[in-house]
Design a protein around this motif. Sequence first.
Motif, PDB file in Angstrom:
ATOM      1  N   ASN A  56      -4.766   5.469 -10.462  1.00 17.57           N
ATOM      2  CA  ASN A  56      -5.879   5.558  -9.533  1.00 17.57           C
ATOM      3  C   ASN A  56      -5.577   4.606  -8.370  1.00 17.57           C
ATOM      4  N   THR A  57      -5.911   3.330  -8.505  1.00 14.29           N
ATOM      5  CA  THR A  57      -5.546   2.377  -7.449  1.00 14.29           C
ATOM      6  C   THR A  57      -4.099   1.916  -7.600  1.00 14.29           C
ATOM      7  N   THR A 117       0.845  -1.187   0.000  1.00 14.27           N
ATOM      8  CA  THR A 117       0.000   0.000   0.000  1.00 14.27           C
ATOM      9  C   THR A 117       0.888   1.247   0.000  1.00 14.27           C
ATOM     10  N   ILE A 160      -8.132  -6.226  -6.427  1.00 15.81           N
ATOM     11  CA  ILE A 160      -7.806  -4.809  -6.597  1.00 15.81           C
ATOM     12  C   ILE A 160      -7.981  -4.419  -8.052  1.00 15.81           C
ATOM     13  N   VAL A 207       0.086   0.323  -4.404  1.00 17.02           N
ATOM     14  CA  VAL A 207      -1.335   0.529  -4.645  1.00 17.02           C
ATOM     15  C   VAL A 207      -1.961   1.409  -3.596  1.00 17.02           C
ATOM     16  N   ASP A 208      -2.983   2.143  -3.967  1.00 21.88           N
ATOM     17  CA  ASP A 208      -3.773   2.928  -3.042  1.00 21.88           C
ATOM     18  C   ASP A 208      -4.963   2.057  -2.651  1.00 21.88           C
ATOM     19  N   TRP A 209      -4.773   1.288  -1.567  1.00 23.86           N
ATOM     20  CA  TRP A 209      -5.786   0.290  -1.185  1.00 23.86           C
ATOM     21  C   TRP A 209      -5.808   0.130   0.319  1.00 23.86           C
TER      22      TRP A 209
END
Length: 161
Positions: A141-142, A104, A135, A155-157
Motif C-alpha cells: 500500500n504505502t 517516493t 509513514i 514508498v507511495d507518499w
Amino acid sequence: MGSVGKPHGIKGWIKINSYTEPLSNILLYQPWHLSASEKEPCAVEIRQHQMQDQRLVVQFADCQTPEEARLFTNRKIYVERKQFSALAPQEYYWADLEGLEVYTCENTYLGIVQKLLETGSNDVLVVQGEKRYLIPFLLDNTIKSIDLEQKKMLVDWDPDF
C-alpha cells in the motif's frame, strides 16, 4: 532487543524493557550482550527471571545487590544476528529497516528510517530528512518495495504531507 531498566528489590534483580512481542520472548535470545554502545558489548548470564505486573525482571549471575544491578541501568541489550529466526517473505525485523534510505515512487528522497513506532492499527516508520515523515508501514500500500541489500525503500507518499 531491549534495554536494562532500574534495580528491582534488594537482591540484585533488575527491570528489563523488552522490545519483543510478547515481552517474555526476549528470554529466547541468549546470551545477551549489554552495552552503552554497540562497540563495547559484554555478555551476561541470566540466573533467574520472572514476570511481575506485566514487566520482566531478571537477576544476572554475580549480581546480588541493588548497587551492583544499578551498574547495568540504561544499557542496551543486543544478541547475535544468527540467533534470529528466519522470516517469511514480506516480513522484516525492525532492525533491518532502521537506516534504510526512503524514496517516493517519483524518486524523491525523503530521508532515512530512524525508528518504527508500534500503534494499534499498524506500525509507523519515522523517516528523517529535510523534514520528519510518519509513514504507515503497510506493505503493498504505502510501502512499495524494500531492498535490504541496497538499503533502500520505495514508498507511495506525498513529500508535502
